[in-house]
Design a protein around this motif. Structure first.
Motif, PDB file in Angstrom:
ATOM      1  N   THR A  82      22.504 -23.642  11.699  1.00  0.00           N
ATOM      2  CA  THR A  82      21.907 -24.931  11.341  1.00  0.00           C
ATOM      3  C   THR A  82      20.389 -24.843  11.383  1.00  0.00           C
ATOM      4  OG1 THR A  82      23.758 -25.868  12.617  1.00  0.00           O
ATOM      5  CG2 THR A  82      22.106 -27.421  11.787  1.00  0.00           C
ATOM      6  N   GLU A  83      19.739 -25.373  10.364  1.00  0.00           N
ATOM      7  CA  GLU A  83      18.269 -25.384  10.297  1.00  0.00           C
ATOM      8  C   GLU A  83      17.718 -26.635  10.995  1.00  0.00           C
ATOM      9  OE1 GLU A  83      15.880 -23.513   8.414  1.00  0.00           O
ATOM     10  OE2 GLU A  83      17.233 -22.086   7.419  1.00  0.00           O
ATOM     11  N   TYR A  84      16.639 -26.481  11.739  1.00  0.00           N
ATOM     12  CA  TYR A  84      15.953 -27.619  12.356  1.00  0.00           C
ATOM     13  C   TYR A  84      14.460 -27.550  12.030  1.00  0.00           C
ATOM     14  CZ  TYR A  84      20.215 -28.566  14.932  1.00  0.00           C
ATOM     15  OH  TYR A  84      21.517 -28.864  15.248  1.00  0.00           O
ATOM     16  N   SER A  85      13.808 -28.707  12.091  1.00  0.00           N
ATOM     17  CA  SER A  85      12.379 -28.779  11.778  1.00  0.00           C
ATOM     18  C   SER A  85      11.597 -29.223  13.007  1.00  0.00           C
ATOM     19  CB  SER A  85      12.141 -29.806  10.669  1.00  0.00           C
ATOM     20  OG  SER A  85      12.956 -29.522   9.560  1.00  0.00           O
ATOM     21  N   ALA A  86      10.290 -29.013  12.967  1.00  0.00           N
ATOM     22  CA  ALA A  86       9.422 -29.524  14.028  1.00  0.00           C
ATOM     23  C   ALA A  86       9.648 -31.028  14.153  1.00  0.00           C
ATOM     24  CB  ALA A  86       7.969 -29.213  13.703  1.00  0.00           C
ATOM     25  N   GLY A  87       9.763 -31.488  15.391  1.00  0.00           N
ATOM     26  CA  GLY A  87      10.032 -32.901  15.637  1.00  0.00           C
ATOM     27  C   GLY A  87      11.488 -33.173  15.952  1.00  0.00           C
ATOM     28  N   ASP A  88      12.374 -32.269  15.576  1.00  0.00           N
ATOM     29  CA  ASP A  88      13.805 -32.484  15.828  1.00  0.00           C
ATOM     30  C   ASP A  88      14.135 -32.370  17.319  1.00  0.00           C
ATOM     31  OD1 ASP A  88      14.306 -32.924  13.187  1.00  0.00           O
ATOM     32  OD2 ASP A  88      15.273 -30.989  12.798  1.00  0.00           O
ATOM     33  N   ASN A  89      15.061 -33.219  17.741  1.00  0.00           N
ATOM     34  CA  ASN A  89      15.524 -33.236  19.128  1.00  0.00           C
ATOM     35  C   ASN A  89      16.793 -32.378  19.226  1.00  0.00           C
ATOM     36  OD1 ASN A  89      17.002 -34.108  21.529  1.00  0.00           O
ATOM     37  ND2 ASN A  89      15.453 -35.720  21.681  1.00  0.00           N
ATOM     38  N   VAL A  90      16.760 -31.387  20.088  1.00  0.00           N
ATOM     39  CA  VAL A  90      17.927 -30.503  20.243  1.00  0.00           C
ATOM     40  C   VAL A  90      18.423 -30.509  21.703  1.00  0.00           C
ATOM     41  CG1 VAL A  90      17.430 -29.002  18.256  1.00  0.00           C
ATOM     42  CG2 VAL A  90      16.385 -28.474  20.472  1.00  0.00           C
ATOM     43  N   SER A  91      18.281 -31.661  22.341  1.00  0.00           N
ATOM     44  CA  SER A  91      18.654 -31.803  23.758  1.00  0.00           C
ATOM     45  C   SER A  91      20.122 -31.461  24.011  1.00  0.00           C
ATOM     46  CB  SER A  91      18.393 -33.225  24.243  1.00  0.00           C
ATOM     47  OG  SER A  91      17.056 -33.603  23.994  1.00  0.00           O
ATOM     48  N   PHE A  92      20.961 -31.635  22.974  1.00  0.00           N
ATOM     49  CA  PHE A  92      22.388 -31.315  23.130  1.00  0.00           C
ATOM     50  C   PHE A  92      22.611 -29.871  23.590  1.00  0.00           C
ATOM     51  CE2 PHE A  92      21.223 -30.257  18.797  1.00  0.00           C
ATOM     52  CZ  PHE A  92      21.854 -29.029  18.600  1.00  0.00           C
ATOM     53  N   LEU A  93      21.618 -28.993  23.379  1.00  0.00           N
ATOM     54  CA  LEU A  93      21.766 -27.591  23.801  1.00  0.00           C
ATOM     55  C   LEU A  93      21.846 -27.449  25.321  1.00  0.00           C
ATOM     56  CD1 LEU A  93      19.384 -25.772  21.313  1.00  0.00           C
ATOM     57  CD2 LEU A  93      21.859 -25.430  21.542  1.00  0.00           C
ATOM     58  N   LEU A  94      21.376 -28.450  26.047  1.00  0.00           N
ATOM     59  CA  LEU A  94      21.452 -28.392  27.515  1.00  0.00           C
ATOM     60  C   LEU A  94      22.873 -28.618  28.020  1.00  0.00           C
ATOM     61  CD1 LEU A  94      18.187 -30.271  28.501  1.00  0.00           C
ATOM     62  CD2 LEU A  94      18.646 -27.823  28.688  1.00  0.00           C
ATOM     63  N   GLU A  95      23.733 -29.125  27.149  1.00  0.00           N
ATOM     64  CA  GLU A  95      25.122 -29.417  27.548  1.00  0.00           C
ATOM     65  C   GLU A  95      26.024 -28.193  27.460  1.00  0.00           C
ATOM     66  OE1 GLU A  95      25.467 -32.356  28.744  1.00  0.00           O
ATOM     67  OE2 GLU A  95      23.424 -32.822  28.097  1.00  0.00           O
ATOM     68  N   GLU A  96      25.477 -27.081  26.998  1.00  0.00           N
ATOM     69  CA  GLU A  96      26.303 -25.866  26.793  1.00  0.00           C
ATOM     70  C   GLU A  96      27.007 -25.425  28.063  1.00  0.00           C
ATOM     71  OE1 GLU A  96      25.404 -22.827  24.211  1.00  0.00           O
ATOM     72  OE2 GLU A  96      25.548 -24.493  22.813  1.00  0.00           O
TER      73      GLU A  96
END
Ligand SMILES: [Ca+2]
Ligand SMILES: [Ca+2]
Lengths: 240, 240
Positions: free
Chosen positions: A226-240
């Motif tokens: 999945t591609e993400y851009s500056a400004g995107d929130n990827v906090s879900f990665l902490l739930e791994e």
């Protein structure tokens, strides 16, 4: 919830910018917000500690901070314990992690950062060692560290200097995506955030936001990309 | 003097050739000279052992040899002991070396090859593990092996898929020469032979000769870098 405050840069150099220039605003904001004036620089990823520290000092001191090299302290563990902010620079990830282990710094950095007592800035190899493990470094394994497990400020992996083009059309070596794909097939694999040069991940407690002048690509189990851009929130990665 | 007979390929694929085609004559000559009809293939560098073995079998069986996969034997150490020739294929060097160690194959391969009882053919990762250590692999460290020391048929290192161009002009990641340069600065560093795709090293007892359709570059302590061509004798590397 962790009190971690960290800025994980893909690299210090980015095409079209002088050294660290693309990250200047984020670095200054993070340090000023915490009333921090002194920055402890960790030069272990390169061979010449004095020269490397001087280079970083020449860039960051003019921004209004005072950089000192961790190698100039007789007791590195104490120096880290007393510091408010560290910056771990790039170079060779294996040499860096090996030295962090031999100086007994891995756990003290982890504890101080997660307690919110130490602000962490990392670039390239300094970003690799901040994550779960160094399994997704691009560097050559020039020295055998006691483990590939790293500081673990975040529970996933980062691939710095991420690039999706192949070396060139006639060369048969693997592309970056093939290399990351080999890791993703391992039973112990975590998600991998490929930070393009110019991008960085801002960790603020439970919040993860992409910053900078370039985006990122997330690799997950099952071949998802999945591609993400500056400004995107990827906090879900902490739930791994 | 060692009785080692080995053919160490930079890669199995080379631009302009079908798989292993550039090395066909050398592989056939080596096996025929030793009256060998059966080739034991080691697929551990890749994930799917059956598929990988099938791919190699489809190329080499038509040359007049019979390929079987080491993973199909209940006792891999015995299978190696009974074999006259092995071919260790490419993939991920860390996964390959880790599996060779977990199957207790590193020392039996070393002993049988150095005694002249087992002919060794390696490609890419299979070439890395044949040398002193895997310090100069290009692969990602996707699994932590018990050591970076390898089979050690030769006392120096090889960098397979050697290429001296950088990824591209705007990318700030290290070039191959910079990566090898980082290794050369380590106190434990050995010389590094960078085999370009299409080149291979023929080890015949005390003789080392470059073969194939491309050349090699030798990196030595003190920053010395020397170009070699197919046909060149580099036996002096055994004196390291
Ligand atoms: Ca590096
Ligand atoms: Ca490989």
């Amino acid at each position: 919830m962790s009190q971690c405050q960290a800025l994980l840069l893909s690299s210090s150099n980015c095409h079209g910018y002088s050294m660290l220039e693309f990250a200047k605003e984020e670095i200054c904001n993070l340090l000023e917000k915490n009333n921090i004036e002194d920055l402890l620089f960790v030069p272990y990823a390169q061979k010449n500690y004095d020269e490397y520290t001087k280079k970083i000092k020449e860039v960051i001191d003019p921004w209004g901070f005072s950089v000192t090299g961790l190698h100039t302290y007789a007791e590195p563990v104490e120096a880290v314990y007393d510091a408010q902010a560290i910056f771990i620079g790039g170079g060779n990830t294996f040499m860096l992690l090996n030295t962090l282990y031999s100086q007994n710094l891995v756990s003290v950095i982890r504890e101080r950062v997660l307690e919110g007592k130490l602000v962490y800035i990392g670039s390239s190899a300094g970003t690799n060692v901040a994550t779960k493990s160094i399994h997704t470094t691009n560097d050559m394994p020039i020295i055998y560290p006691p483990s590939f497990e790293a500081i673990g400020l975040v529970p996933f992996n980062i691939n710095p200097h991420y690039i999706d083009k192949s070396d060139n059309e006639t060369h048969k070596g693997e592309t970056r995506d093939q290399r990351i794909g080999e890791y993703m097939e391992m039973p112990h694999a975590k998600s991998v955030l490929g930070l393009k040069e110019g991008s960085m991940l801002h960790v603020d407690g439970g919040s993860l936001v992409l910053k900078g002048v370039a985006g990122a690509v997330l690799f997950q189990k099952g071949g998802k990309k999945t591609e993400y851009s500056a400004g995107d929130n990827v906090s879900f990665l902490l739930e791994e």
